[in-house]
Write a protein that holds these residues in place. Structure first.
Motif, PDB file in Angstrom:
ATOM      1  N   MET A   1     -41.353  -0.362 -54.424  1.00 54.15           N
ATOM      2  CA  MET A   1     -41.101  -1.750 -53.986  1.00 54.15           C
ATOM      3  C   MET A   1     -39.854  -1.789 -53.097  1.00 54.15           C
ATOM      4  O   MET A   1     -38.787  -1.367 -53.537  1.00 54.15           O
ATOM      5  N   PRO A   2     -39.983  -2.216 -51.821  1.00 55.07           N
ATOM      6  CA  PRO A   2     -38.814  -2.198 -50.933  1.00 55.07           C
ATOM      7  C   PRO A   2     -37.710  -3.131 -51.416  1.00 55.07           C
ATOM      8  O   PRO A   2     -37.988  -4.231 -51.905  1.00 55.07           O
ATOM      9  N   ARG A   3     -36.479  -2.640 -51.263  1.00 57.30           N
ATOM     10  CA  ARG A   3     -35.339  -3.432 -51.694  1.00 57.30           C
ATOM     11  C   ARG A   3     -34.536  -3.762 -50.442  1.00 57.30           C
ATOM     12  O   ARG A   3     -34.181  -2.882 -49.670  1.00 57.30           O
ATOM     13  N   ARG A   4     -34.283  -5.037 -50.232  1.00 63.51           N
ATOM     14  CA  ARG A   4     -33.577  -5.453 -49.019  1.00 63.51           C
ATOM     15  C   ARG A   4     -32.382  -6.315 -49.371  1.00 63.51           C
ATOM     16  O   ARG A   4     -32.402  -7.035 -50.381  1.00 63.51           O
ATOM     17  N   ALA A   5     -31.329  -6.236 -48.523  1.00 64.49           N
ATOM     18  CA  ALA A   5     -30.155  -7.084 -48.718  1.00 64.49           C
ATOM     19  C   ALA A   5     -30.449  -8.449 -48.113  1.00 64.49           C
ATOM     20  O   ALA A   5     -30.630  -8.557 -46.899  1.00 64.49           O
ATOM     21  N   LEU A   6     -30.566  -9.463 -48.971  1.00 64.66           N
ATOM     22  CA  LEU A   6     -30.927 -10.798 -48.486  1.00 64.66           C
ATOM     23  C   LEU A   6     -30.046 -11.874 -49.114  1.00 64.66           C
ATOM     24  O   LEU A   6     -29.640 -11.750 -50.275  1.00 64.66           O
ATOM     25  N   THR A   7     -29.784 -12.929 -48.349  1.00 65.45           N
ATOM     26  CA  THR A   7     -29.141 -14.103 -48.938  1.00 65.45           C
ATOM     27  C   THR A   7     -30.230 -14.897 -49.661  1.00 65.45           C
ATOM     28  O   THR A   7     -31.427 -14.654 -49.460  1.00 65.45           O
ATOM     29  N   GLY A   8     -29.836 -15.868 -50.427  1.00 67.74           N
ATOM     30  CA  GLY A   8     -30.805 -16.721 -51.122  1.00 67.74           C
ATOM     31  C   GLY A   8     -31.740 -17.398 -50.134  1.00 67.74           C
ATOM     32  O   GLY A   8     -32.953 -17.475 -50.354  1.00 67.74           O
ATOM     33  N   ASN A   9     -31.174 -17.891 -49.045  1.00 70.66           N
ATOM     34  CA  ASN A   9     -31.991 -18.564 -48.033  1.00 70.66           C
ATOM     35  C   ASN A   9     -32.981 -17.601 -47.384  1.00 70.66           C
ATOM     36  O   ASN A   9     -34.151 -17.937 -47.175  1.00 70.66           O
ATOM     37  N   GLU A  10     -32.502 -16.391 -47.085  1.00 77.08           N
ATOM     38  CA  GLU A  10     -33.403 -15.396 -46.478  1.00 77.08           C
ATOM     39  C   GLU A  10     -34.512 -15.004 -47.461  1.00 77.08           C
ATOM     40  O   GLU A  10     -35.665 -14.828 -47.066  1.00 77.08           O
ATOM     41  N   ALA A  11     -34.155 -14.912 -48.735  1.00 77.56           N
ATOM     42  CA  ALA A  11     -35.141 -14.532 -49.750  1.00 77.56           C
ATOM     43  C   ALA A  11     -36.214 -15.612 -49.881  1.00 77.56           C
ATOM     44  O   ALA A  11     -37.407 -15.316 -49.982  1.00 77.56           O
ATOM     45  N   MET A  12     -35.786 -16.886 -49.854  1.00 76.37           N
ATOM     46  CA  MET A  12     -36.762 -17.975 -49.953  1.00 76.37           C
ATOM     47  C   MET A  12     -37.643 -18.024 -48.707  1.00 76.37           C
ATOM     48  O   MET A  12     -38.850 -18.251 -48.798  1.00 76.37           O
ATOM     49  N   ALA A  13     -37.043 -17.794 -47.522  1.00 76.07           N
ATOM     50  CA  ALA A  13     -37.820 -17.790 -46.273  1.00 76.07           C
ATOM     51  C   ALA A  13     -38.834 -16.645 -46.283  1.00 76.07           C
ATOM     52  O   ALA A  13     -39.977 -16.807 -45.843  1.00 76.07           O
ATOM     53  N   GLU A  14     -38.405 -15.505 -46.819  1.00 70.79           N
ATOM     54  CA  GLU A  14     -39.306 -14.340 -46.893  1.00 70.79           C
ATOM     55  C   GLU A  14     -40.492 -14.648 -47.823  1.00 70.79           C
ATOM     56  O   GLU A  14     -41.636 -14.320 -47.507  1.00 70.79           O
ATOM     57  N   ALA A  15     -40.190 -15.306 -48.947  1.00 65.97           N
ATOM     58  CA  ALA A  15     -41.275 -15.701 -49.862  1.00 65.97           C
ATOM     59  C   ALA A  15     -42.231 -16.646 -49.136  1.00 65.97           C
ATOM     60  O   ALA A  15     -43.461 -16.519 -49.252  1.00 65.97           O
ATOM     61  N   MET A  16     -41.673 -17.572 -48.345  1.00 70.21           N
ATOM     62  CA  MET A  16     -42.535 -18.513 -47.602  1.00 70.21           C
ATOM     63  C   MET A  16     -43.407 -17.771 -46.580  1.00 70.21           C
ATOM     64  O   MET A  16     -44.563 -18.118 -46.386  1.00 70.21           O
ATOM     65  N   ARG A  17     -42.822 -16.753 -45.921  1.00 76.72           N
ATOM     66  CA  ARG A  17     -43.619 -15.980 -44.953  1.00 76.72           C
ATOM     67  C   ARG A  17     -44.812 -15.325 -45.647  1.00 76.72           C
ATOM     68  O   ARG A  17     -45.935 -15.364 -45.152  1.00 76.72           O
ATOM     69  N   GLN A  18     -44.553 -14.750 -46.832  1.00 77.34           N
ATOM     70  CA  GLN A  18     -45.630 -14.055 -47.533  1.00 77.34           C
ATOM     71  C   GLN A  18     -46.663 -15.014 -48.101  1.00 77.34           C
ATOM     72  O   GLN A  18     -47.830 -14.679 -48.208  1.00 77.34           O
ATOM     73  N   ILE A  19     -46.195 -16.220 -48.454  1.00 77.56           N
ATOM     74  CA  ILE A  19     -47.127 -17.242 -48.948  1.00 77.56           C
ATOM     75  C   ILE A  19     -47.980 -17.753 -47.787  1.00 77.56           C
ATOM     76  O   ILE A  19     -49.145 -18.062 -47.948  1.00 77.56           O
ATOM     77  N   ASN A  20     -47.389 -17.833 -46.598  1.00 79.61           N
ATOM     78  CA  ASN A  20     -48.074 -18.315 -45.396  1.00 79.61           C
ATOM     79  C   ASN A  20     -48.732 -19.682 -45.634  1.00 79.61           C
ATOM     80  O   ASN A  20     -49.961 -19.815 -45.551  1.00 79.61           O
ATOM     81  N   PRO A  21     -47.935 -20.716 -45.931  1.00 79.90           N
ATOM     82  CA  PRO A  21     -48.516 -22.031 -46.213  1.00 79.90           C
ATOM     83  C   PRO A  21     -49.236 -22.594 -44.981  1.00 79.90           C
ATOM     84  O   PRO A  21     -48.944 -22.185 -43.852  1.00 79.90           O
ATOM     85  N   ASP A  22     -50.172 -23.520 -45.213  1.00 82.17           N
ATOM     86  CA  ASP A  22     -50.914 -24.107 -44.089  1.00 82.17           C
ATOM     87  C   ASP A  22     -50.006 -25.007 -43.256  1.00 82.17           C
ATOM     88  O   ASP A  22     -50.127 -25.062 -42.050  1.00 82.17           O
ATOM     89  N   VAL A  23     -49.132 -25.749 -43.955  1.00 83.10           N
ATOM     90  CA  VAL A  23     -48.261 -26.703 -43.263  1.00 83.10           C
ATOM     91  C   VAL A  23     -46.845 -26.635 -43.826  1.00 83.10           C
ATOM     92  O   VAL A  23     -46.646 -26.552 -45.039  1.00 83.10           O
ATOM     93  N   VAL A  24     -45.852 -26.645 -42.924  1.00 81.82           N
ATOM     94  CA  VAL A  24     -44.450 -26.826 -43.312  1.00 81.82           C
ATOM     95  C   VAL A  24     -43.897 -27.933 -42.424  1.00 81.82           C
ATOM     96  O   VAL A  24     -43.996 -27.859 -41.203  1.00 81.82           O
ATOM     97  N   ALA A  25     -43.364 -28.986 -43.047  1.00 87.03           N
ATOM     98  CA  ALA A  25     -42.706 -30.062 -42.297  1.00 87.03           C
ATOM     99  C   ALA A  25     -41.289 -30.125 -42.832  1.00 87.03           C
ATOM    100  O   ALA A  25     -41.098 -30.213 -44.045  1.00 87.03           O
TER     101      ALA A  25
END
Lengths: 93, 389
Positions: free
Chosen positions: B1-25
């Motif tokens: 499992m890759p381990r990356r140095a991330l801030t909380g905001n970067e970690a949440m954004a990365e989770a959002m990228r992997q989730i790939n939601p249909d819409v973000v407003a």
């Protein structure tokens, strides 16, 4: 109409049937009910003109009755009737 | 499992990228801006297929989210503080319409006076809105909880917010283990919603609901909240089993033989664990309960976890102006009413507007609690840490 309990209603308060506004009886909170004397009515239609809720039923220029599903019991028809053939009565439900 | 140095905001954004939601407003607000800013670059770079809607306010952001959710889309957004406060009325609508929206929230104090740093006042202002609330202790927790939140929200049809402590987690870098994109997609599965405007037969969403039905619909919402604890637990167990880490609804740290329990939420839990280790080295039988979920309030879990406690020290990072102490204190005492005669409580409001709390300060209140425990009497049920008189 029997109302469903919370377990049987669609989630989120959505309405799943089109045209359901027809089932919405907006007169169900009325406290006084207009009683119309058909025999003495002259069909002058003053009540029809004044009714704020379109609850006076008319056919071929003659008054035919009152739509109790939508009448709120405001009493304007009784007040305006020139021959006094509409009386307001207390209603309990 | 890759381990990356991330801030909380970067970690949440990365989770959002992997989730790939249909819409973000979304609309930017410090300290949550980066989450959707980074996500917007994923959209521009074609790394996600999300429809990104830039809007003119947070009220519009969450309104667009509710509309998109009703249309059957998987929807996410990010906000903080005043932004969450501006969303307030629509938060209730999202919950009432049972829209499974997920917010990446960053805890920040509320104005006035204006302050951009961490306390829990913003999400505590939304605690009655019908949203599930998860408080992350660190970036890893934030990343994992956002992924879990999608599954939770789309199982019980309740909107869910995952929050991190502003700057302390949102802007601090930490090693975060990142799942494979496919693992995330497999875990969250296809989007599920209670209904969809494009689901086939026409439906009406959000009609007038008066004396004869409103109560029943609110009761449905109460039931969803009541049963969501089971879902939170099940989703976490599955996550743990698949990926080897997870977050219990309440985490118990060194509580087995403890008669003195410290309760906290968010990043302070890490500090408190060190303070507890320090006090244990001195022979004090103290442990920590980390509240990972505040809504629904895990009253049954707390009753069990605090059944052997004689003294409870509560650390509240907000004061809801009730004049009765912070929300964790008030609600935990209510949950434990039946066993109250046996348990003494002291509440400490700390860290408002981002004021730091350190190991020594927590160790000091533990010592104070030990004294009160021996005396069998609480001198000051409500006090403050790090406040100048």
């Amino acid at each position: 109409m029997t109302k469903k309990g919370w377990k049987d209603l669609p989630t989120g308060g959505i309405i799943t049937k089109a045209g359901s506004a027809l089932d919405f009886k907006t007169g169900d909170w009325r406290s006084e009910k207009p009683i119309w004397d058909k025999e003495k009515c002259t069909s002058c239609l003053m009540c029809f003109i004044y009714c704020p809720d379109s609850s006076i039923q008319v056919k071929d220029g003659k008054m035919t009755g009152i739509d109790y599903d939508h009448c709120k019991g405001c009493g304007i028809c009784a007040k305006e009737c020139p021959v006094k053939v509409i009386k307001m009565e207390m209603e309990r439900r | 499992m890759p381990r990356r140095a991330l801030t909380g905001n970067e970690a949440m954004a990365e989770a959002m990228r992997q989730i790939n939601p249909d819409v973000v407003a979304a609309y930017p607000i410090t300290p949550a801006t980066e989450i959707v800013q980074i996500f917007a670059s994923f959209v521009s770079d074609g790394l996600v297929t999300t429809q990104f809607i830039p809007v003119e306010s947070e009220h519009s952001a969450i309104s667009a989210c509710v509309g998109a959710s009703a249309a059957g889309a998987r929807v996410m957004t990010g906000t903080s503080s005043q932004g969450l406060a501006l969303m307030h009325e629509v938060l209730y609508q999202a919950a009432g319409l049972r829209a499974p929206i997920v917010i990446c929230e960053v805890n920040r104090s509320l104005s006035a006076p204006i302050n951009i740093h961490c306390d829990h006042s913003d999400t505590m202002g939304s605690k009655e809105a019908g949203w599930i609330q998860i408080y992350a202790e660190d970036s890893q927790d934030a990343y994992d909880s956002v992924i879990q939140a999608i599954r939770i929200a789309e199982t019980v049809f309740l909107p869910t917010m995952v929050s991190t402590d502003g700057f302390i987690i949102s802007h601090c870098m930490q090693g975060v283990e990142i799942l494979e994109d496919k693992q995330v997609q497999d875990f969250i599965g296809p989007h599920r919603s209670a209904y969809s405007l494009f689901g086939g037969a026409p439906i009406t969403v959000g009609p007038l609901d008066l004396q004869d039905y409103y109560f029943e619909h609110r009761r449905q919402l109460m039931e969803a909240m009541n049963t969501s604890l089971t879902t939170l637990d099940a989703v976490n167990k599955e996550f743990k089993q698949k990926f080897g880490r997870g977050y219990d609804i309440i985490e118990e740290y060194k509580t087995e033989d403890a008669d003195h329990i410290v309760m906290a939420m968010g990043s302070t839990c890490g500090t408190a664990k060190v303070a507890i280790d320090k006090m244990r080295a001195k022979g004090v039988k103290v442990g920590l309960i980390k509240l990972h979920v505040f809504r629904p309030f895990p009253h049954e879990q707390l009753k069990k976890a605090l059944s052997k406690a004689k003294f409870v020290t509560v650390l509240d990072r907000s004061d809801t102006a009730s004049s009765m102490g912070g929300p964790i204190f008030v609600e935990t005492r209510a949950a434990l009413y039946d066993q109250m005669p046996k348990i003494l409580f002291a509440d400490y409001i700390y860290g408002l507007g981002g004021r730091d709390i350190d190991i020594e300060e927590i160790a000091t209140v533990i010592e104070k609690g030990e004294k009160m425990k021996l005396q069998g009497k609480v001198e000051k049920p409500l006090d403050y840490i790090g406040l100048r008189e």
